[in-house]
Motif scaffolding. Structure first.
Motif, PDB file in Angstrom:
ATOM      1  N   UNK A 184     -25.918  28.127  16.580  1.00 42.70           N
ATOM      2  CA  UNK A 184     -24.647  28.120  17.233  1.00 42.70           C
ATOM      3  C   UNK A 184     -24.268  26.616  16.976  1.00 42.70           C
ATOM      4  N   UNK A 185     -23.462  26.333  16.517  1.00 43.17           N
ATOM      5  CA  UNK A 185     -22.883  24.731  16.389  1.00 43.17           C
ATOM      6  C   UNK A 185     -21.586  24.470  17.659  1.00 43.17           C
ATOM      7  N   UNK A 186     -21.821  23.405  18.273  1.00 42.04           N
ATOM      8  CA  UNK A 186     -20.839  23.357  19.211  1.00 42.04           C
ATOM      9  C   UNK A 186     -20.566  21.497  18.955  1.00 42.04           C
ATOM     10  N   UNK A 187     -18.821  21.767  19.073  1.00 36.21           N
ATOM     11  CA  UNK A 187     -18.273  20.022  18.682  1.00 36.21           C
ATOM     12  C   UNK A 187     -17.813  19.821  20.063  1.00 36.21           C
ATOM     13  N   UNK A 193     -20.931  16.476  18.093  1.00 40.01           N
ATOM     14  CA  UNK A 193     -21.355  17.479  17.617  1.00 40.01           C
ATOM     15  C   UNK A 193     -22.967  17.639  17.453  1.00 40.01           C
ATOM     16  N   UNK A 194     -23.045  19.454  17.929  1.00 41.56           N
ATOM     17  CA  UNK A 194     -24.627  19.241  18.138  1.00 41.56           C
ATOM     18  C   UNK A 194     -24.186  20.863  17.139  1.00 41.56           C
ATOM     19  N   UNK A 195     -25.640  21.307  16.432  1.00 43.60           N
ATOM     20  CA  UNK A 195     -26.386  22.258  16.571  1.00 43.60           C
ATOM     21  C   UNK A 195     -27.154  22.911  16.873  1.00 43.60           C
ATOM     22  N   UNK A 196     -27.688  24.016  17.036  1.00 44.94           N
ATOM     23  CA  UNK A 196     -27.965  24.079  18.559  1.00 44.94           C
ATOM     24  C   UNK A 196     -29.457  25.642  17.617  1.00 44.94           C
ATOM     25  N   UNK A 197     -30.286  25.510  17.732  1.00 40.84           N
ATOM     26  CA  UNK A 197     -31.140  26.563  17.480  1.00 40.84           C
ATOM     27  C   UNK A 197     -31.225  27.822  18.592  1.00 40.84           C
ATOM     28  N   UNK A 237     -32.932  27.412  21.741  1.00 40.80           N
ATOM     29  CA  UNK A 237     -32.206  27.040  22.970  1.00 40.80           C
ATOM     30  C   UNK A 237     -32.350  24.839  22.084  1.00 40.80           C
ATOM     31  N   UNK A 238     -32.442  24.927  21.861  1.00 43.82           N
ATOM     32  CA  UNK A 238     -33.630  23.250  21.465  1.00 43.82           C
ATOM     33  C   UNK A 238     -32.485  22.895  20.494  1.00 43.82           C
ATOM     34  N   UNK A 239     -31.874  20.986  20.560  1.00 44.69           N
ATOM     35  CA  UNK A 239     -30.849  20.951  19.435  1.00 44.69           C
ATOM     36  C   UNK A 239     -32.014  21.123  18.397  1.00 44.69           C
ATOM     37  N   UNK A 240     -30.833  21.081  16.776  1.00 48.32           N
ATOM     38  CA  UNK A 240     -31.541  20.790  15.612  1.00 48.32           C
ATOM     39  C   UNK A 240     -30.721  19.591  15.323  1.00 48.32           C
ATOM     40  N   UNK A 241     -29.831  18.954  15.635  1.00 46.96           N
ATOM     41  CA  UNK A 241     -28.493  18.025  14.363  1.00 46.96           C
ATOM     42  C   UNK A 241     -27.937  17.543  15.932  1.00 46.96           C
TER      43      UNK A 241
END
Length: 264
Positions: A1-4, A238-242, A246-250
């Motif tokens: 999931x990508x979140x801004x 910006x965060x990209x979540x697995x 639930x862990x961030x990958x970026x």
């Protein structure tokens, strides 16, 4: 999931930046969900119903708040009926509104939590214990969790990041209006940034008219601050979540000002 996540929106200048840049942000980062801190959106103090509607119409999906939550009394008319807005969860029992919410966009779900610090800010319940209680409950159903920690002291924010490592997907600090250069993914998978920065007047002092602020520092006399009328800056994360863990990958900070932005 990508979140801004969009940092503290300050006044009409900040709102104009959000309106202009949201299409660009969505094209560049392809976020599934956009969250913004709106506690300074109305004239630099608080938020009202009309501005809340505008932000949602422009494409914001959830709004977090902070120490200026109650500065605009209009909020008492709608905060209890607006499920997409959260105020600090560690305020006393019986306070209007809620401190956590689940934002649903299509088949994506992001739990959001708002907390306020206790160092150099008005009294509040312990944000660490409140975070433990809320996240223990949310994690039973949701893996992707964003925590907006609205706090003054960098030490308190950093401590919260470590405290919630492995429990939240993103712990992002707000309130100081100055973006920090310390974004990272902590060892247990939580993305962390001490402060997302401000979305508002670039050439003021924390978004306020600099002449008035400087005069107050020099004279020590009371002054009524007004939102500066300068070019804008938009700051955020910006965060990209697995979604499986639930862990961030970026994680990456966002910083765009009016002079450098080229409309697409």
């Amino acid at each position: 999931m990508k979140v801004v996540f969009i940092g503290d929106i300050v006044g009409n200048v900040g709102r104009d930046a959000v309106k202009r840049l949201l299409p660009w942000l969505k094209d560049k980062y392809q976020p599934h969900i956009v969250i913004a801190n709106g506690e300074n959106a109305a004239g630099g103090r608080g938020i009202n119903a009309a501005i809340t509607r505008e932000l949602f119409e422009w494409g914001v999906h959830g709004i977090t708040m902070g120490n200026h939550t109650w500065d605009n009394r209009d909020i008492f008319e709608f905060i209890d009926s607006e499920p997409r807005m959260v105020r600090p969860a560690n305020l006393p029992p019986g306070t209007p509104g809620t401190g956590s919410a689940v934002i649903k966009v299509g088949n994506k779900e992001l739990a959001i939590v708002n907390l306020i610090g206790r160092t150099f800010l008005p009294p509040a319940d312990c944000p660490f214990r409140t975070a433990d209680d809320l996240l223990d409950e949310l994690r039973r159903k949701h893996k992707c969790i964003l925590v907006d920690f609205h706090a003054e002291a960098t030490s308190e924010k950093i401590a919260m990041g470590w405290h919630l490592d492995g429990k939240a997907s993103l712990v992002v600090g707000t309130h100081t209006h100055v973006q920090t250069n310390d974004e990272r993914i902590l060892p247990e998978g939580t993305a962390y940034v001490t402060d997302a920065g401000m979305t508002g007047p670039r050439d003021g002092v924390l978004g306020m008219d600099r002449t008035t602020v400087i005069r107050k520092f020099i004279t020590g006399l009371p002054a009524r601050f007004q939102v500066a009328e300068t070019k804008w800056i938009l700051s955020g994360v910006f965060v990209d979540i697995d979604e499986a863990t639930g862990k961030a990958v970026k994680v990456q900070t966002i910083r765009v000002d009016e002079d450098s932005w080229i409309p697409s």
